[in-house]
Design an enzyme around this catalytic site. Sequence first.
Site, PDB file in Angstrom:
ATOM      1  N   GLN A 125      23.393  53.772  52.448  1.00 14.63           N
ATOM      2  CA  GLN A 125      22.088  53.795  53.117  1.00 14.63           C
ATOM      3  C   GLN A 125      22.190  53.243  54.533  1.00 14.63           C
ATOM      4  O   GLN A 125      22.468  52.058  54.719  1.00 14.63           O
ATOM      5  CB  GLN A 125      21.104  52.936  52.306  1.00 14.63           C
ATOM      6  CG  GLN A 125      19.729  52.838  52.917  1.00 14.63           C
ATOM      7  CD  GLN A 125      18.889  51.739  52.276  1.00 14.63           C
ATOM      8  OE1 GLN A 125      19.417  50.776  51.732  1.00 14.63           O
ATOM      9  NE2 GLN A 125      17.593  51.887  52.335  1.00 14.63           N
ATOM     10  N   GLY A 126      21.951  54.083  55.525  1.00 13.49           N
ATOM     11  CA  GLY A 126      22.059  53.653  56.920  1.00 13.49           C
ATOM     12  C   GLY A 126      20.689  53.435  57.543  1.00 13.49           C
ATOM     13  O   GLY A 126      20.187  54.309  58.257  1.00 13.49           O
ATOM     14  N   TYR A 127      20.116  52.295  57.259  1.00 19.70           N
ATOM     15  CA  TYR A 127      18.803  51.954  57.838  1.00 19.70           C
ATOM     16  C   TYR A 127      18.951  50.838  58.879  1.00 19.70           C
ATOM     17  O   TYR A 127      18.636  51.013  60.032  1.00 19.70           O
ATOM     18  CB  TYR A 127      17.833  51.489  56.744  1.00 19.70           C
ATOM     19  CG  TYR A 127      17.147  52.586  55.970  1.00 19.70           C
ATOM     20  CD1 TYR A 127      17.670  53.859  55.899  1.00 19.70           C
ATOM     21  CD2 TYR A 127      15.951  52.334  55.305  1.00 19.70           C
ATOM     22  CE1 TYR A 127      17.032  54.853  55.176  1.00 19.70           C
ATOM     23  CE2 TYR A 127      15.298  53.313  54.588  1.00 19.70           C
ATOM     24  CZ  TYR A 127      15.841  54.578  54.519  1.00 19.70           C
ATOM     25  OH  TYR A 127      15.208  55.544  53.804  1.00 19.70           O
ATOM     26  N   SER A 128      19.453  49.665  58.408  1.00 20.30           N
ATOM     27  CA  SER A 128      19.436  48.472  59.265  1.00 20.30           C
ATOM     28  C   SER A 128      20.358  48.625  60.475  1.00 20.30           C
ATOM     29  O   SER A 128      21.400  49.287  60.401  1.00 20.30           O
ATOM     30  CB  SER A 128      19.899  47.256  58.467  1.00 20.30           C
ATOM     31  OG  SER A 128      19.090  47.087  57.337  1.00 20.30           O
ATOM     32  N   GLU A 243      13.528  52.892  40.092  1.00 19.65           N
ATOM     33  CA  GLU A 243      14.093  51.595  39.725  1.00 19.65           C
ATOM     34  C   GLU A 243      13.099  50.733  38.996  1.00 19.65           C
ATOM     35  O   GLU A 243      13.269  49.526  38.900  1.00 19.65           O
ATOM     36  CB  GLU A 243      14.520  50.856  40.987  1.00 19.65           C
ATOM     37  CG  GLU A 243      15.795  51.341  41.534  1.00 19.65           C
ATOM     38  CD  GLU A 243      16.315  50.336  42.524  1.00 19.65           C
ATOM     39  OE1 GLU A 243      17.157  49.533  42.139  1.00 19.65           O
ATOM     40  OE2 GLU A 243      15.846  50.351  43.670  1.00 19.65           O
TER      41      GLU A 243
HETATM   42  C1  LIG Z   1      23.570  42.169  50.365  1.00 20.34           C
HETATM   43  C2  LIG Z   1      22.860  43.019  51.387  1.00 20.34           C
HETATM   44  C3  LIG Z   1      22.976  44.383  51.313  1.00 20.34           C
HETATM   45  C4  LIG Z   1      22.346  45.181  52.273  1.00 20.34           C
HETATM   46  N1  LIG Z   1      22.512  46.535  52.207  1.00 20.34           N
HETATM   47  C5  LIG Z   1      21.962  47.327  53.155  1.00 20.34           C
HETATM   48  C6  LIG Z   1      22.208  48.731  53.147  1.00 20.34           C
HETATM   49  O1  LIG Z   1      22.945  49.257  52.300  1.00 20.34           O
HETATM   50  N2  LIG Z   1      21.655  49.489  54.115  1.00 20.34           N
HETATM   51  C7  LIG Z   1      20.845  48.947  55.070  1.00 20.34           C
HETATM   52  O2  LIG Z   1      20.332  49.703  55.893  1.00 20.34           O
HETATM   53  N3  LIG Z   1      20.613  47.617  55.123  1.00 20.34           N
HETATM   54  C8  LIG Z   1      21.149  46.790  54.197  1.00 20.34           C
HETATM   55  N4  LIG Z   1      20.948  45.436  54.233  1.00 20.34           N
HETATM   56  C9  LIG Z   1      20.167  44.872  55.328  1.00 20.34           C
HETATM   57  C10 LIG Z   1      18.831  44.296  54.911  1.00 20.34           C
HETATM   58  O3  LIG Z   1      17.915  45.322  54.640  1.00 20.34           O
HETATM   59  C11 LIG Z   1      18.368  43.383  56.039  1.00 20.34           C
HETATM   60  O4  LIG Z   1      19.280  42.292  56.092  1.00 20.34           O
HETATM   61  C12 LIG Z   1      16.975  42.853  55.824  1.00 20.34           C
HETATM   62  O5  LIG Z   1      16.032  43.883  55.972  1.00 20.34           O
HETATM   63  C13 LIG Z   1      16.645  41.722  56.814  1.00 20.34           C
HETATM   64  O6  LIG Z   1      16.903  42.105  58.112  1.00 20.34           O
HETATM   65  P1  LIG Z   1      17.788  41.190  59.102  1.00 20.34           P
HETATM   66  O7  LIG Z   1      19.040  40.816  58.375  1.00 20.34           O
HETATM   67  O8  LIG Z   1      17.908  41.930  60.375  1.00 20.34           O
HETATM   68  O9  LIG Z   1      16.956  39.860  59.301  1.00 20.34           O
HETATM   69  P2  LIG Z   1      15.685  39.680  60.250  1.00 20.34           P
HETATM   70  O10 LIG Z   1      14.743  40.795  60.035  1.00 20.34           O
HETATM   71  O11 LIG Z   1      16.164  39.449  61.632  1.00 20.34           O
HETATM   72  O12 LIG Z   1      15.053  38.366  59.666  1.00 20.34           O
HETATM   73  C14 LIG Z   1      15.542  37.059  59.982  1.00 20.34           C
HETATM   74  C15 LIG Z   1      14.589  36.051  59.347  1.00 20.34           C
HETATM   75  O13 LIG Z   1      13.274  36.197  59.897  1.00 20.34           O
HETATM   76  C16 LIG Z   1      12.332  36.380  58.848  1.00 20.34           C
HETATM   77  N5  LIG Z   1      11.280  37.332  59.257  1.00 20.34           N
HETATM   78  C17 LIG Z   1      11.454  38.508  59.900  1.00 20.34           C
HETATM   79  N6  LIG Z   1      10.258  39.116  60.084  1.00 20.34           N
HETATM   80  C18 LIG Z   1       9.335  38.301  59.535  1.00 20.34           C
HETATM   81  C19 LIG Z   1       7.918  38.390  59.396  1.00 20.34           C
HETATM   82  N7  LIG Z   1       7.228  39.440  59.856  1.00 20.34           N
HETATM   83  N8  LIG Z   1       7.274  37.370  58.771  1.00 20.34           N
HETATM   84  C20 LIG Z   1       7.970  36.293  58.287  1.00 20.34           C
HETATM   85  N9  LIG Z   1       9.304  36.170  58.402  1.00 20.34           N
HETATM   86  C21 LIG Z   1       9.982  37.153  59.006  1.00 20.34           C
HETATM   87  C22 LIG Z   1      13.134  36.985  57.713  1.00 20.34           C
HETATM   88  O14 LIG Z   1      12.490  36.756  56.464  1.00 20.34           O
HETATM   89  C23 LIG Z   1      14.460  36.250  57.834  1.00 20.34           C
HETATM   90  O15 LIG Z   1      14.369  35.005  57.222  1.00 20.34           O
HETATM   91  C24 LIG Z   1      21.555  44.603  53.294  1.00 20.34           C
HETATM   92  C25 LIG Z   1      21.442  43.219  53.359  1.00 20.34           C
HETATM   93  C26 LIG Z   1      22.091  42.414  52.435  1.00 20.34           C
HETATM   94  C27 LIG Z   1      21.963  40.933  52.542  1.00 20.34           C
END
Ligand SMILES: Cc1cc2nc3c(=O)[nH]c(=O)nc-3n(C[C@H](O)[C@H](O)[C@H](O)COP(=O)(O)OP(=O)(O)OC[C@H]3O[C@@H](n4cnc5c(N)ncnc54)[C@H](O)[C@@H]3O)c2cc1C
Length: 385
Positions: A125-128, A243
């Site tokens: 999944q290529g989202y982040s 799921e």
């Molecule tokens: C094990 C694992 C597997 C993953 N697999 C995939 C994958 O296969 N494909 C993919 O696309 N992504 C994947 N991800 C990415 C995941 O979706 C993101 O890590 C997640 O959405 C958080 O984004 P970020 O890491 O950029 O943190 P950020 O969004 O930068 O957040 C940093 C902190 O700020 C807080 N925060 C941010 N916005 C708010 C808000 N509006 N209100 C309150 N707090 C906030 C967050 O809760 C967090 O504590 C994976 C992540 C992990 C850990």
Amino acid sequence: MTRIDRNQLNDDEFRLQLRAWIEVNYLSPLRDPMRRLTGDEARQWLKAQHRDGWRAPALPAEHGGMGLSLRKQLIYQQELERFRVARPMDMGLRLLAPVLLRYGTTEQKAIHLPRILSAQDVWCQGYSEPNAGSDLANLRTAAQDRGDHFVVNGQKTWTTMASDSNMIFMLVRTCVEEKKQQGITFLLVDMATPGIRVRPIRTLAGEEHFCEVFFDDVAVPRANLVGQVGDGWAVGKALLGFERFSHGSPELLRHALLVLQRTGAALGLRDDERYRDTLERHACDVSDASALYEQVCETALAGGDADDDFSMLKLFNAEATQRIAEAVQELAGQHGGLIGAAPHLGLPDDLEWLYMITRPLTIFGGTAQVQRNLLAARALKLPKT
Ligand SMILES: Cc1cc2nc3c(=O)[nH]c(=O)nc-3n(C[C@H](O)[C@H](O)[C@H](O)COP(=O)(O)OP(=O)(O)OC[C@H]3O[C@@H](n4cnc5c(N)ncnc54)[C@H](O)[C@@H]3O)c2cc1C
């Protein structure tokens, strides 16, 4: 593949047949729901399910799935948990298939669903992106529309198992609009396309399960566009369909409690008052989560809308599992930081790994904070901040 309508079986027959089948066909030595089946082990397991007609419990039969009733889907989940099978990488079925059913063309369904079912294709999944996680609509990976194909440039990150996948479904930006959610498009991309580079990221748990993926002038045929150009936000949100019962199951929580019990026993603390207090407190969390899970499943089985309850449970379970992993560390003291299983304590568990692997539970699939925001707005109807 074997095509049998197992909805015809009564629930007990279904359960026993499935149980017997899993016992014979789950060949991996990994019997731990926290572990991930990868590579050939994962493919073998999914192929065996497909061969014997036990694959895709929720996917409608006309698309090659088992098309099971909700009750049988729940039994299916319970039997996998009973045998403590490790989770295979199966994003094609869990995440992409619901999207294709809703938005895919007839041709896309005909090409991709059979290849997902037979585990011929492994999807990631290529989202982040580096600046688009919780704020996913901020994504910048760009796709230029060249008529019969798109040209993709940019970077994805945290892409789970990208190095083990031959296909990626992704969100790209096809134009910049005032509202960030607009101008996003959903594409299916073959990972072997020239210009794609995958760089694994080693995690604190010592695994290379996720990766950065770089796109440099990658040509993607127009036939791989799902939905309309610019509608990717709506398409991408249709991901979570199949799921229901695994989302919210307290399986990992129960596993963590088991490790806590084993650690206490290994350290000779069975009669220690402080340890017993700790164990009781966490056992209460597990009982609460299990009771609530049963209740929420019943609501879903009765046709009620239980999606918010499943999300709430997922959040509760994730945080409670982390609390138990922390309690294990406190209890284990000097042994907690050792890497690998702890045979000197007579323990099969890797305590350090348990701690590390439970950290991301409150990040992926929407962080705990973001989940709280969503639940506050959706379930509690609180004003948005
Ligand atoms: C094990 C694992 C597997 C993953 N697999 C995939 C994958 O296969 N494909 C993919 O696309 N992504 C994947 N991800 C990415 C995941 O979706 C993101 O890590 C997640 O959405 C958080 O984004 P970020 O890491 O950029 O943190 P950020 O969004 O930068 O957040 C940093 C902190 O700020 C807080 N925060 C941010 N916005 C708010 C808000 N509006 N209100 C309150 N707090 C906030 C967050 O809760 C967090 O504590 C994976 C992540 C992990 C850990």
